[in-house]
Design an enzyme around this catalytic site. Sequence first.
Site, PDB file in Angstrom:
ATOM      1  N   CYS A 130       0.811  -1.217   0.000  1.00  0.00           N
ATOM      2  CA  CYS A 130       0.000   0.000   0.000  1.00  0.00           C
ATOM      3  C   CYS A 130       0.845   1.268   0.000  1.00  0.00           C
ATOM      4  CB  CYS A 130      -0.950  -0.006   1.186  1.00  0.00           C
ATOM      5  SG  CYS A 130      -0.158  -0.357   2.771  1.00  0.00           S
ATOM      6  N   ARG A 236       3.735   3.787  12.001  1.00  0.00           N
ATOM      7  CA  ARG A 236       2.301   3.595  12.205  1.00  0.00           C
ATOM      8  C   ARG A 236       1.780   4.748  13.059  1.00  0.00           C
ATOM      9  NH1 ARG A 236      -0.227   0.371   9.037  1.00  0.00           N
ATOM     10  NH2 ARG A 236       0.866  -1.538   9.657  1.00  0.00           N
ATOM     11  N   HIS A 243      -3.036   6.635   4.258  1.00  0.00           N
ATOM     12  CA  HIS A 243      -1.583   6.707   4.465  1.00  0.00           C
ATOM     13  C   HIS A 243      -1.062   8.045   3.952  1.00  0.00           C
ATOM     14  CE1 HIS A 243      -1.679   2.680   5.721  1.00  0.00           C
ATOM     15  NE2 HIS A 243      -0.998   2.074   4.779  1.00  0.00           N
TER      16      HIS A 243
END
Length: 340
Positions: A130, A236, A243
């Site tokens: 991703c 994270r 994101h």
Amino acid sequence: MGYRVVVAGATGNVGREMLNILAERQFPVDEIAVLASRRSQGTEVSFDDKTLKIQDIDQFDFSGWDMALFAIGSDATKKYAPVAAKAGCVVIDNSSLYRYDPDIPLIVPEVNPDAIEGYAKKNIIANPNCSTAQMVVALKPLHDRARIKRVVVSTYQSVSGSGKEGMDELWDQTKGMYVPGQEVEPSKFQKQIAFNVIPQIDVFMEDGSTKEEWKMVVETKKIIDPSIKVTATCVRVPVFVGHSEAINIEFEDFLDEDEARDILREAPGIMVVDKREPGGYTTPVECVGDFATFISRIRQDGTIENGLNLWCVSDNLRKGAALNAVQIAELLGKRVLKKG
């Protein structure tokens, strides 16, 4: 005439999103099957205006199906993808299992669509990580103009990238912060994620980088150009979906920030929101549910000869996973199967 399509892992976040995007983009589906493990057999999921019942992937016959979108993780993919591919069903896999296989194309349709021709070697196509997917969408049009030498990227990755368990942990920890005695200890993540940031995604490797960081390096080289040097720090953050990436790029040739902005505005899959004023940029909350990769904060880097900085944001469940898989399916249909 449309396609017979399978979605494997249809009860998970990415699988459900695949179904949503197939419907939203009006993918030419004649018939669709939704699969998961035996324990989910009979569970109902939605596709467009239909309700579909989950079938047991272990008992499913892939013969006669055109393509299968896999969102079932590497272990299950290792078992079932070869079965589907051998039956003549092209697998589009969202796991990391096949991304680094030289005989399997790793595709972002806006970046390397011609690589689709390599699917026939194993009847499998890989979907990138991703964090890589959104970055290469931003890099490719700039690389075509000025040749990228080096990329330094820091990511700010939402908890949905770790699945439903990660989203639940952020939610439960956040609630627990306000209710004495209901604090939630970390289980999915290495440390508390609520009101915190964690500079580790995936496991550590011998050189001190994490596997997520390694993935960004290797996948960027495979998708765009093996000569590009990439260094990444993946973090994270307590965001549910979306994101973000701060990207520093060093080019072989000078590229003016205004020209870069114009190039990105014209590039497929990109939306430029870049006003030099408070709020003149895109944040992860604003990109949720959108197909685009958003680029903001485009500016020269005066510390190197040919450098630019930019901010890149995308819905990781969409462009980082489900949307890219559906776009690969669209590309496969147009260039290879040619039925829709």
